[in-house]
Design an enzyme around this catalytic site. Structure first.
Site, PDB file in Angstrom:
ATOM      1  N   ARG A 140      70.670  33.878  19.581  1.00 22.51           N
ATOM      2  CA  ARG A 140      70.768  35.097  18.775  1.00 22.51           C
ATOM      3  C   ARG A 140      71.492  34.774  17.469  1.00 22.51           C
ATOM      4  O   ARG A 140      72.698  34.543  17.463  1.00 22.51           O
ATOM      5  CB  ARG A 140      71.508  36.205  19.532  1.00 22.51           C
ATOM      6  CG  ARG A 140      71.632  37.494  18.712  1.00 22.51           C
ATOM      7  CD  ARG A 140      71.967  38.713  19.555  1.00 22.51           C
ATOM      8  NE  ARG A 140      73.308  38.699  20.089  1.00 22.51           N
ATOM      9  CZ  ARG A 140      73.893  39.752  20.684  1.00 22.51           C
ATOM     10  NH1 ARG A 140      73.204  40.893  20.828  1.00 22.51           N
ATOM     11  NH2 ARG A 140      75.117  39.663  21.166  1.00 22.51           N
ATOM     12  N   ASP A 172      82.337  42.728  22.979  1.00 20.38           N
ATOM     13  CA  ASP A 172      81.959  41.997  21.771  1.00 20.38           C
ATOM     14  C   ASP A 172      82.059  42.934  20.577  1.00 20.38           C
ATOM     15  O   ASP A 172      82.632  44.026  20.679  1.00 20.38           O
ATOM     16  CB  ASP A 172      80.584  41.337  21.913  1.00 20.38           C
ATOM     17  CG  ASP A 172      79.438  42.339  22.003  1.00 20.38           C
ATOM     18  OD1 ASP A 172      79.651  43.545  21.761  1.00 20.38           O
ATOM     19  OD2 ASP A 172      78.307  41.916  22.309  1.00 20.38           O
TER      20      ASP A 172
END
Length: 544
Positions: free
Chosen positions: A169, A454
């Site tokens: 990602r 996150d």
């Protein structure tokens, strides 16, 4: 006549990192320069288009499926390319940053896929950006085995056949990489840096292993942004002499605008598409960001009260499954973020029951796989999908033609019974402060209150604080109504900072970034002008 060669990139870093010359080779930097010259201008145009669209939402307080792409949605003939063998069975995916320990543990976890994250789970220090690329190269070259100097524990990869398939990602389009600049002083987009370095160094390595360069695309807001990525893929493959369609991309549908363009996103990427993913925190953050002018109708309750079974979230996930299976793509479910406790069995028991219920729901709804944040959750997730899939790699044959979602269903936030609470405000301050402090020290995946958090966590936390203040929300506390004000939030943040200081002691407190984190949290939560992304001002303060 061929286009002139782009100017070389300058590496702007205080000191060379160990082995950075293995990643920042001349040919690799030349490739990044090509990507930057060709695609950054279009990226800039699309970022400007985001602002225009946000202004339109502020004016209308609504969204609809795009009229200009109705023909794409109505055409039942097209499908995405068939999944490669390495991405056909995705029943369990583990997520995490690309540090050395995580690289070994994720590949060994027993999950089918590892989302190797340069985005929300990784603070983009130069060391993390370059070191993450080195760790992936070392993993493919089988030279990543190591011993942790602090604990003495050794880490080694299992046999190749047992390792998870890597899906990288890269950063979103909005983030720049300040350590790489063109001759005109422009910084290269972080998305192109992360994609370009990984693709350049590993595409052929992966093909030799029977796999390919696979990617998760974050923060996508429109089908035009998917079209840009598709053009990047075509150029990159042609440039390296690799067959078109070798790259495969799974798009995170984590913005409210993208939820209205799922079919169009798959269509733009159809030669390279492998699926869509249903997120949670970033999706809620996007709703707050886009409809922050919409008044009480769009006020979200405590983030933990908005589960995937809320009506507007269920509309989103069921539409995603139907869209993916209609077009032959994988539908991947959301994150189980629980971090098992080594000291409290009762906490584990309750949490694992919730994880199982969530994964059972996804499997029965038609998802083909789902995410976990910790290796201990891999068996839980696998069991839920094994019970539904059996020996089948996926359930794309379940077309979910029973699903019918109207445009208004996706933004029916006022259908929720839950309301904001004082405890929710306290939690937003606590979690936001702790996460930002860790991020500023270079750690993007952080265990907070038994959950792996996150950057999306900090985004929804600060966005809810901002929304509750500006919407005039009142909370029940000690038997009275308490308005959410800037003064209240400042008081809660000051108390939390003092509590952390007392808990850590002066030396540990001083070694951290606590005051900076406190100040930044208040800036992005209390300023009248809402910052589009917390990570933009945070990047200016990031160490390294």
């Amino acid at each position: 006549m061929s286009a002139p060669a782009p100017s070389p990139l300058e590496v702007v870093a205080p000191a060379p990192l160990p082995r950075q010359e293995e990643v920042l080779t001349g040919p690799a930097l030349a490739f990044l320069a090509e990507l930057h010259a060709r695609f950054t201008p279009r990226r800039d145009e699309l970022l400007a288009r985001r602002a225009e669209r946000r202004a339109e939402i502020a004016r209308t307080s609504t969204l609809d499926f795009p009229a200009e792409t109705a023909a794409v949605r109505a055409d039942d003939s097209w499908r995405v390319a068939p999944a490669p063998r390495a991405l056909d069975d995705r029943r369990v995916e583990i997520t995490g940053p690309t540090d050395r320990k995580m690289t070994v543990n994720a590949l060994n976890s027993g999950a089918r896929v590892w989302l190797a994250d340069f985005e929300d789970a990784s603070a983009p220090t130069w060391e993390n950006v370059v070191g993450g690329q080195l760790n992936l190269i070392d993993a493919y070259e089988r030279r990543i085995d190591f011993t942790d100097e602090r604990t003495g524990k050794s880490y080694a990869l299992r046999d190749d056949a047992d390792l998870a398939t890597v899906v990288v990602r890269p950063r979103g389009w909005h983030l720049a990489e300040r350590h790489l600049r063109a001759a005109d002083g422009r910084e290269v987009p972080g998305a192109l840096v992360d994609f370009g370095l990984y693709f350049f160094h590993n595409a052929r390595r992966l093909l030799e292993r029977g796999q390919g360069p696979y990617f998760y695309l974050p923060k996508t807001e429109s089908y035009l942004e998917a079209r840009l990525w598709n053009d990047v893929f075509v150029f990159a493959q042609d440039h390296l002499g690799i067959a078109r369609g070798t790259v495969r991309a799974t798009v995170l549908i984590e913005t409210i605008t993208a939820a209205y363009e799922m079919e169009e996103i798959l269509y733009e990427l159809r030669e390279h598409a492998s699926g869509l993913n249903a997120g949670r925190w970033d999706y809620l953050f996007s709703i707050v960001k886009n409809f922050r002018d919409g008044g009480a109708k769009f006020v979200l309750p405590d983030r933990n009260a908005v589960t995937m079974t809320a009506p507007f979230m269920r509309a989103y996930t069921e539409l995603l499954v139907r869209t993916c299976h209609k077009r032959g793509a994988h539908a991947i479910g959301g994150m189980a973020a629980f971090i098992p406790s080594r000291r409290d069995p009762e906490v584990n028991k309750v949490a694992l029951e919730k994880v199982k219920a969530d994964k059972d729901r996804e499997a029965h709804d038609g998802f083909d796989g789902s995410w976990v944040a910790h290796p201990d959750l891999v068996p839980v997730c696998r069991a839920s999908f094994d019970a539904v899939l059996g020996d089948r790699p996926h359930q794309k044959e379940r077309l979910r033609e029973d699903v019918s979602v109207a445009a208004g269903d996706l933004i029916a936030v006022d259908s929720l019974d839950a309301r904001p609470t004082y405890e929710g405000l306290v939690n937003a301050v606590q979690v936001g402060l702790r996460y930002i402090e860790s991020w500023l020290r270079g750690a993007g995946a952080v265990a907070i209150f038994n959950l792996m958090e996150d950057a999306a966590t900090a985004e929804i936390s600060r966005s809810q604080i901002w929304q509750w203040i500006n919407a005039g929300v009142e909370l029940e506390h000690d038997g009275r109504a308490v308005p959410v004000t800037r003064e209240l939030v400042r008081d809660l943040a000051a108390r939390e900072l003092a509590a952390i200081r007392a808990e850590l002691g002066e030396d540990a407190y001083a070694a951290g970034e606590w005051q900076q984190a406190h100040d930044l949290l208040l800036t992005v939560s209390l300023d009248a002008d809402y910052a589009d992304f917390l990570t933009l001002p945070a990047y200016e303060r990031l160490r390294g």
